[in-house]
Write a protein that holds these residues in place. Structure first.
Motif, PDB file in Angstrom:
ATOM      1  N   LEU A  83       4.442   5.364   7.663  1.00 60.62           N
ATOM      2  CA  LEU A  83       3.347   6.392   6.376  1.00 60.62           C
ATOM      3  C   LEU A  83       3.158   5.710   5.324  1.00 60.62           C
ATOM      4  O   LEU A  83       1.665   5.806   4.824  1.00 60.62           O
ATOM      5  N   GLY A  84       3.448   4.226   4.395  1.00 61.77           N
ATOM      6  CA  GLY A  84       2.302   2.976   4.906  1.00 61.77           C
ATOM      7  C   GLY A  84       0.994   3.284   5.510  1.00 61.77           C
ATOM      8  O   GLY A  84       0.506   2.870   5.138  1.00 61.77           O
ATOM      9  N   GLU A  85       1.337   3.291   6.712  1.00 64.42           N
ATOM     10  CA  GLU A  85       0.215   2.984   7.962  1.00 64.42           C
ATOM     11  C   GLU A  85      -0.591   4.435   7.761  1.00 64.42           C
ATOM     12  O   GLU A  85      -1.644   4.317   8.091  1.00 64.42           O
ATOM     13  N   ILE A  86      -0.039   5.724   7.657  1.00 65.08           N
ATOM     14  CA  ILE A  86      -0.627   6.433   7.869  1.00 65.08           C
ATOM     15  C   ILE A  86      -1.437   6.560   6.406  1.00 65.08           C
ATOM     16  O   ILE A  86      -3.143   7.523   6.479  1.00 65.08           O
ATOM     17  N   GLN A  90      -1.192  -1.963   2.431  1.00 74.78           N
ATOM     18  CA  GLN A  90      -0.631  -2.959   2.550  1.00 74.78           C
ATOM     19  C   GLN A  90       0.421  -2.643   3.607  1.00 74.78           C
ATOM     20  O   GLN A  90       1.672  -3.312   4.036  1.00 74.78           O
ATOM     21  N   THR A  91       1.724  -1.515   3.030  1.00 79.60           N
ATOM     22  CA  THR A  91       3.319  -1.653   3.206  1.00 79.60           C
ATOM     23  C   THR A  91       3.510  -0.970   4.332  1.00 79.60           C
ATOM     24  O   THR A  91       4.175  -1.100   5.215  1.00 79.60           O
ATOM     25  N   GLY A  92       1.751  -0.149   4.899  1.00 77.51           N
ATOM     26  CA  GLY A  92       1.644  -0.072   6.758  1.00 77.51           C
ATOM     27  C   GLY A  92       2.211  -0.707   7.838  1.00 77.51           C
ATOM     28  O   GLY A  92       2.192  -1.886   7.774  1.00 77.51           O
ATOM     29  N   CYS A  93       2.974   0.014   8.700  1.00 76.39           N
ATOM     30  CA  CYS A  93       3.456  -1.003  10.278  1.00 76.39           C
ATOM     31  C   CYS A  93       2.007  -2.204  10.397  1.00 76.39           C
ATOM     32  O   CYS A  93       2.172  -2.823  11.537  1.00 76.39           O
ATOM     33  N   VAL A  94       0.984  -1.755  10.164  1.00 75.33           N
ATOM     34  CA  VAL A  94       0.239  -2.927  10.973  1.00 75.33           C
ATOM     35  C   VAL A  94      -0.736  -3.288   9.954  1.00 75.33           C
ATOM     36  O   VAL A  94      -2.592  -3.211   9.995  1.00 75.33           O
ATOM     37  N   GLY A  95      -0.358  -3.238   8.218  1.00 81.39           N
ATOM     38  CA  GLY A  95      -0.933  -3.398   7.226  1.00 81.39           C
ATOM     39  C   GLY A  95      -2.472  -1.774   6.690  1.00 81.39           C
ATOM     40  O   GLY A  95      -3.218  -2.364   6.181  1.00 81.39           O
ATOM     41  N   GLY A  96      -2.260  -1.634   6.977  1.00 77.05           N
ATOM     42  CA  GLY A  96      -3.340  -0.282   7.157  1.00 77.05           C
ATOM     43  C   GLY A  96      -4.678  -0.255   7.438  1.00 77.05           C
ATOM     44  O   GLY A  96      -5.223   0.635   7.259  1.00 77.05           O
ATOM     45  N   ARG A  97      -4.578  -0.926   8.648  1.00 80.02           N
ATOM     46  CA  ARG A  97      -5.908  -1.425   9.196  1.00 80.02           C
ATOM     47  C   ARG A  97      -5.662   0.103  10.733  1.00 80.02           C
ATOM     48  O   ARG A  97      -7.343   0.034  10.933  1.00 80.02           O
ATOM     49  N   LEU A 311      -3.336  -0.146  -1.731  1.00 76.92           N
ATOM     50  CA  LEU A 311      -4.195  -0.524  -1.066  1.00 76.92           C
ATOM     51  C   LEU A 311      -4.314  -1.911  -0.294  1.00 76.92           C
ATOM     52  O   LEU A 311      -3.660  -2.884  -1.429  1.00 76.92           O
ATOM     53  N   PRO A 312      -5.319  -2.446   1.238  1.00 74.76           N
ATOM     54  CA  PRO A 312      -5.214  -3.862   1.341  1.00 74.76           C
ATOM     55  C   PRO A 312      -5.935  -4.070   0.732  1.00 74.76           C
ATOM     56  O   PRO A 312      -7.084  -3.464   0.360  1.00 74.76           O
TER      57      PRO A 312
END
Ligand SMILES: Cc1ncc(C[n+]2csc(CCOP(=O)(O)OP(=O)(O)O)c2C)c(N)n1
Ligand SMILES: [Mg+2]
Length: 327
Positions: A83-86, A90-97, A311-312
């Protein structure tokens, strides 16, 4: 009770509830758009992801496509990095990018999701080549759609995998469509099986709406690969209930045959497995309702954590663009 029938159901239900929550929150009327990436939902296709991944070990790799939510969760990917990624955090599995189409987590063997149709297949084959060269017992499973089997990348990768007898499980989820175009307008009858036969690959065909049938077929295909017999293909019939990309029902667009969507809804893999568990006496309706409530509460809390995550920062924009100087 078959040993795995309840966990298979629980995993499918979890995936269904996560995606229904994405759909409910994605561009909800009057709400600011917080998920700023396209979403390709797997609602209707949960049994293929769960049935196959339950036959894999943590050491096995999985690879996926633009429609990767179910594969990521079925392989053991956690909710918060997803969900962080979607939400681009920053918490996303690829850092939100990366967003929804790039879910990966190497800790659970989910090595890549790539939305360029068919392009992930050679990555899975390359990983299988490395496994074989390293003498490992693991295998590489790659999920893709019927549309991907029409691409050159599939044919080149399948040919190489067969010639080198690599440990690859090719999993074709035939949901009958590439965006709006049905398979019967793109290929003559039986084309997907012929595409596998062209490379002398063994085929395991199963009802991809039936999680137990899919799991049984996947277990046999995996056993064949682990016995050193080389790559195998699974052809799984399944169906996408929502629009190609986005949270909505698109039946009014008219590209599906009249009554087709309703007919596939009657084979809903989650509903069917629930009915089967109750009918066999493996679980009561009340217990399964309580399970659903518990999972829904967990998932809802996960969405709130993703919304609240940072956010990153701008300084992270150049991270991972260039390799670091060797020390
Ligand atoms: C090489 C390439 N061509 C076209 C597209 C646009 N596109 C994205 S998804 C898709 C349909 C793919 O169909 P399928 O492989 O059956 O997967 P499904 O969406 O049905 O899960 C297309 C044509 C793309 N991403 N990459
Ligand atoms: Mg398709």
């Amino acid at each position: 009770m078959t040993q795995t029938s309840l966990p298979l159901f629980e995993h499918m239900l979890y995936i269904r509830l996560v995606e229904e929550e994405i759909a409910a929150r994605y561009g909800a009327p009057g709400q600011p758009q917080e998920m700023r990436c396209p979403v390709h939902l797997s609602i209707g296709q949960e049994a293929t992801a769960v049935g196959v991944c339950a036959a894999l070990t943590d050491q096995d790799h999985a690879y996926s496509t633009h429609r990767c939510h179910a594969h990521y969760l079925a392989k053991g990917g956690l909710l918060d990095p997803m969900l962080g990624e979607i939400y681009g955090k920053q918490t996303g599995c690829v850092g939100g990018r990366g967003g929804s189409m790039h879910l990966m987590d190497t800790r659970v063997g989910m090595h890549a999701s790539i939305p360029i149709v068919s392009s992930v297949i050679p990555l899975a084959v390359g990983a299988a080549l490395a496994m074989k060269m390293d003498g490992l017992d693991s295998l590489s499973a790659v999920f893709f759609g019927d549309g991907a089997m029409e691409e050159g990348a599939w044919h080149e990768a399948a040919n190489f995998a067969r010639l080198r007898a690599l440990p690859v499980l090719f999993v074709c989820e035939n949901n009958l469509y590439s965006v709006y175009t049905p398979l019967h307008l793109r290929q003559p009858d039986g084309a997907l099986a012929r595409f596998a036969q062209a490379h002398a690959l063994p085929i395991w065909q199963a009802d991809g709406m039936d999680v137990e049938a899919t799991h049984t077929a996947a277990t046999a295909a995996v056993a064949s690969i682990r016995a050193g017999k080389g790559p195998a293909v699974m052809l799984l019939d399944t169906y996408r209930f929502r629009e190609h990309c986005g949270p909505n029902d698109d039946d009014p667009l008219g590209y599906r045959e009249p009554g087709e969507l309703a007919a596939w809804h009657r084979r809903d893999p989650v509903t069917a497995q629930r009915a089967r568990l109750i009918e066999r006496g493996d679980a009561t309706a009340a217990a399964l309702d309580a399970l659903q409530q518990r999972l829904a509460a967990e998932i809802s809390a996960g969405f709130e954590r993703a919304r609240a995550a940072p956010l990153p920062g701008p300084s992270a924009a150049a991270d991972h663009v260039y390799a670091d100087e060797p020390a």
